[in-house]
Design an enzyme around this catalytic site. Structure first.
Site, PDB file in Angstrom:
ATOM      1  CE  LYS A  22       3.646   6.009 -11.139  1.00  0.00           C
ATOM      2  NZ  LYS A  22       2.848   4.973 -10.612  1.00  0.00           N
ATOM      3  CG  ASN A  23       2.686   7.070  -7.412  1.00  0.00           C
ATOM      4  OD1 ASN A  23       2.264   6.373  -8.281  1.00  0.00           O
ATOM      5  ND2 ASN A  23       3.820   6.667  -6.760  1.00  0.00           N
ATOM      6  NE  ARG A  93      -2.143  -2.584  -6.222  1.00  0.00           N
ATOM      7  CZ  ARG A  93      -3.001  -3.691  -5.819  1.00  0.00           C
ATOM      8  NH1 ARG A  93      -3.160  -4.484  -7.042  1.00  0.00           N
ATOM      9  NH2 ARG A  93      -3.132  -4.278  -4.818  1.00  0.00           N
ATOM     10  CB  CYS A 117       4.336  -2.437 -10.804  1.00  0.00           C
ATOM     11  SG  CYS A 117       4.812  -1.104 -12.082  1.00  0.00           S
ATOM     12  NE  ARG A 122       1.591  -2.639  -5.411  1.00  0.00           N
ATOM     13  CZ  ARG A 122       1.663  -1.783  -6.488  1.00  0.00           C
ATOM     14  NH1 ARG A 122       1.801  -2.179  -7.526  1.00  0.00           N
ATOM     15  NH2 ARG A 122       1.495  -0.620  -5.867  1.00  0.00           N
ATOM     16  N   PRO A 123      -1.412  -6.544  -1.063  1.00  0.00           N
ATOM     17  CG  PRO A 123      -1.563  -6.926   1.219  1.00  0.00           C
ATOM     18  CD  PRO A 123      -0.750  -6.942  -0.050  1.00  0.00           C
ATOM     19  CB  ILE A 124      -6.647  -3.549  -1.311  1.00  0.00           C
ATOM     20  CG1 ILE A 124      -7.605  -4.467  -1.772  1.00  0.00           C
ATOM     21  CG2 ILE A 124      -5.848  -3.180  -2.543  1.00  0.00           C
ATOM     22  CD1 ILE A 124      -8.750  -3.971  -2.551  1.00  0.00           C
ATOM     23  CG  ASP A 125      -4.896  -6.096   4.749  1.00  0.00           C
ATOM     24  OD1 ASP A 125      -3.914  -5.819   3.637  1.00  0.00           O
ATOM     25  OD2 ASP A 125      -4.498  -6.050   5.620  1.00  0.00           O
ATOM     26  CD  GLN A 126      -4.533  -2.678   7.174  1.00  0.00           C
ATOM     27  OE1 GLN A 126      -4.618  -1.932   7.861  1.00  0.00           O
ATOM     28  NE2 GLN A 126      -4.691  -3.928   7.430  1.00  0.00           N
ATOM     29  CG  ASP A 305       8.034   3.974  -5.604  1.00  0.00           C
ATOM     30  OD1 ASP A 305       7.515   2.761  -5.537  1.00  0.00           O
ATOM     31  OD2 ASP A 305       6.990   4.996  -5.824  1.00  0.00           O
ATOM     32  CB  ILE A 327       7.905  -1.142   0.809  1.00  0.00           C
ATOM     33  CG1 ILE A 327       8.693  -0.105   1.400  1.00  0.00           C
ATOM     34  CG2 ILE A 327       6.432  -0.744   0.431  1.00  0.00           C
ATOM     35  CD1 ILE A 327       8.089   0.393   3.049  1.00  0.00           C
ATOM     36  NE  ARG A 397       1.444   1.297 -15.520  1.00  0.00           N
ATOM     37  CZ  ARG A 397       1.341   0.671 -14.281  1.00  0.00           C
ATOM     38  NH1 ARG A 397       1.774  -0.589 -14.184  1.00  0.00           N
ATOM     39  NH2 ARG A 397       0.639   1.102 -13.516  1.00  0.00           N
TER      40      ARG A 397
END
Ligand code: EPZ
Length: 422
Positions: A22-23, A93, A117, A122-126, A305, A327, A397
Site C-alpha cells: 500500500k504505502n 494521508r 489515520c 503527524r506534522p508535515i514541516d519536513q 505499522d 514514531i 483502507r
C-alpha cells in the site's frame, strides 16, 4: 456499516499470497502525474486507499483504468493542473504526495489538507522545509494547502527527522528541479526505494535510495513505463504474527524476506520457527513462546505499522514484555478496545507494559485505525468464542481481501453488512 464476526480458537494453517505494498503503491500512483505519458502499474492492492487515489487522478483529468487484478493504467496527458478542492484528498494521508508531484510538473498545487489515520500529530514541516528549499512557497488556510514556485532548483536538504513521506515528496518534486538535489538523513524504507525505482523507470535519475543520502539529478522529461509494486511487508508481517498468535503453520508467499528481517528476528527470538525460501517464508509454532521487548524505529528497525499486531501477540505470551512506540505518539489508542478482551497492558506515554495472559476473552471491539483494526482481528482469531470487529472501513483502507485470506487459512471469519435497522 460493516462488521467482521470471528469465531476464534483455530490454528491457522495453509498458504497466503501477499498483495502489493500500500504505502509504495500510493507514492507511485501519485508519481504518475509527473508524466504526460502512459504508465502501467501492476501488483497494486485492491484496497480503499488505492481506489481513492485512482479517483483523485481521474478528478485531476487523467485517463485511468483499474482492473480487479490490481493493474492501473494512467494517461496523464489530460491533466492540466494539480488543484483539487473537492475534499477527496482529506480521505487519506498519502495525498500529501500531490504536493511534491504537482509542484514538480505544474509548479503549482492546491489541495484540501491531507487526512489519514489518527495516530498522532503527524506534522508535515519536513515536507514543507524540503519543498521550500527547492523553491516552493506555501500557504495554508481554510483547510487548504497550496504551494507554488517560479522554478525549482536542486539543493542540499537535511531532514531533521527520518520521514518516509517527506523523503518521497522531495524526490517527486526534485525529479524536474534544475541541477542536483541531495537529501540527507533520508528514510531508508523499502517503499522509498520502490518509489525511486519507479521514477527511474520513467526516466528520472535518482541514486542512493535505501541509504540515508539520496541524490536526484533533475531531468527535463519523463517517458512512459511499466512497473510492478513490491510486496506489502506490513501485510506479510500481520500474517506472520497471526501464525504465531494462533500457534499455526503458515506459508507466506510473494514476499521479499529481507524486508521482513525486523519481524523475523523478533518472532525467532520468541521461539517461532521460520524457514526462508526465495520469495516465501514458512512461519510455524513449535515451542512455547517467550516474551520480548520491542521499540519501533525507522527501517531497518521494528516497523511502527506492526506495533499493534505485535502487542496483541505479546499480550498472550506468559511473562513481561515492554513495547515502546517511538514514531507516533498516539498509536496505543486501540488498547482501550483490547482491554475488553481481558489483556493485562498498562500504557504510560509511549510505553506499554504487558503481562501475558493465558487466553483472550471474546468481545465486541471497534477498529480505531487501520493497523489497530488488523491487530483486533488477530486478537479475535486467538480468543475463544465469537467476537465482533466494528468500523471495518479502517481495515479496508489497507488490507486486501482480509477475511478471504484468513478463511483460506482455516479461520472462521465472516463479513456482515448491516443496514441501519439491524
Ligand atoms: C508513512 O507515514 C506511512 N504512511 C505510515 O503508514 C507509516 O507508519 C510511516 O510512514 C512510518 O513508516 C504512508 O506511507 C501513507 P513519516 P508518514 O513521515 O509519511 C515525524 C499505515 O498504517 N514527521 O515517516 O506520515 C512523524 O510525526 C500508515 O500504513 C515530522 O516530524 O510517516 C513521525 O514521528 C500509518 N515532520 C516520524 O516523523 C514531518 O514533516 C515518521 O513519519 C514528517 C514526519
Amino acid at each position: 456499516m460493516t462488521k467482521l464476526v470471528i469465531e476464534g480458537g483455530t490454528r491457522l494453517k495453509g498458504k497466503v499470497n501477499i498483495s502489493g505494498f500500500k504505502n509504495a503503491a500510493l507514492a507511485i500512483i501519485a508519481g504518475t502525474i509527473l508524466s504526460d505519458k502512459k504508465c502501467m502499474i501492476e501488483n497494486l492492492p485492491v484496497i480503499k486507499d488505492v481506489i481513492v487515489y485512482k479517483e483523485i487522478l481521474k478528478e485531476l483529468g487523467a485517463e485511468v483504468e483499474f482492473t480487479e487484478k490490481g493493474k492501473l493504467t494512467v494517461d496523464g496527458s489530460g491533466i492540466k493542473d494539480c488543484n483539487l478542492l473537492n475534499g477527496l484528498t482529506k480521505k487519506l494521508r498519502a495525498s500529501y504526495y500531490l504536493l511534491g508531484a504537482g509542484l514538480g510538473r505544474f509548479k503549482e498545487v492546491t489541495i484540501s489538507y491531507p487526512g489519514g489515520c489518527d495516530i498522532g500529530v503527524r506534522p508535515i514541516d519536513q515536507h514543507i522545509k524540503g519543498l521550500e528549499a527547492l523553491g516552493g512557497e506555501f500557504t495554508i488556510e481554510d483547510g487548504l494547502i497550496s504551494v507554488k514556485a517560479d522554478r525549482l532548483v536542486g539543493t542540499k536538504i537535511y531532514l531533521d527527522v527520518v520521514t518516509v513521506g517527506a523523503t518521497i515528496n522531495i524526490m517527486l518534486a526534485a525529479v524536474y528541479a534544475e541541477g542536483k538535489t541531495i537529501i540527507e538523513n533520508a528514510a531508508k524504507e523499502p517503499h522509498v526505494v520502490d518509489a525511486a525505482n519507479f521514477l527511474n523507470a520513467m526516466g528520472a535519475d535518482i541514486r542512493g535510495a535505501g541509504t540515508d543520502v539520496i541524490r536526484i539529478y533533475g531531468v527535463e522529461e519523463l517517458h512512459d513505463c511499466d512497473y510492478s509494486v513490491i510486496p506489502d511487508q506490513v501485510e506479510a508481517g500481520t500474517y506472520m504474527i497471526a501464525a504465531a498468535l494462533t500457534k499455526g503453520d503458515v506459508i507466506i508467499n510473494n514476499v521479499i524476506p529481507k524486508h521482513l528481517e525486523p519481524i523475523t528476528a523478533k518472532l525467532k527470538e520468541m521461539g517461532m520457527g521460520i524457514e526462508e525460501y526465495g520469495d516465501s517464508l514458512r512461519v510455524f509454532y513449535n515451542k512455547k513462546l517467550k516474551p520480548v521487548n520491542i521499540k519501533t524505529l525507522p527501517y531497518p528497525g521494528f516497523p511502527t505499522d506492526l506495533q499493534q499486531p505485535m502487542t496483541v501477540l505479546l499480550s498472550t505470551v506468559e511473562g513481561d514484555s515492554i513495547v515502546i512506540e517511538s514514531i507516533f505518539e498516539n498509536r496505543f489508542r486501540y488498547i482501550d478496545e483490547l482491554l475488553k478482551m481481558d489483556v493485562n497492558i498498562k500504557v504510560d506515554g509511549r510505553t506499554a507494559v504487558i503481562k501475558g495472559v493465558k487466553k483472550l476473552k471474546a468481545a465486541e471491539v471497534k477498529a480505531t485505525d487501520l493497523r489497530a483494526g488488523a491487530a483486533l482481528v488477530l486478537a479475535c482469531l486467538a480468543a475463544e468464542g465469537i467476537s465482533t470487529v466494528r468500523d471495518v472501513y479502517h481495515i479496508d483502507r489497507g488490507y486486501e481481501f482480509i477475511e478471504n485470506k484468513f478463511m483460506n487459512l482455516g479461520a472462521k471469519i465472516k463479513r456482515i453488512e448491516e443496514t441501519e435497522n439491524d
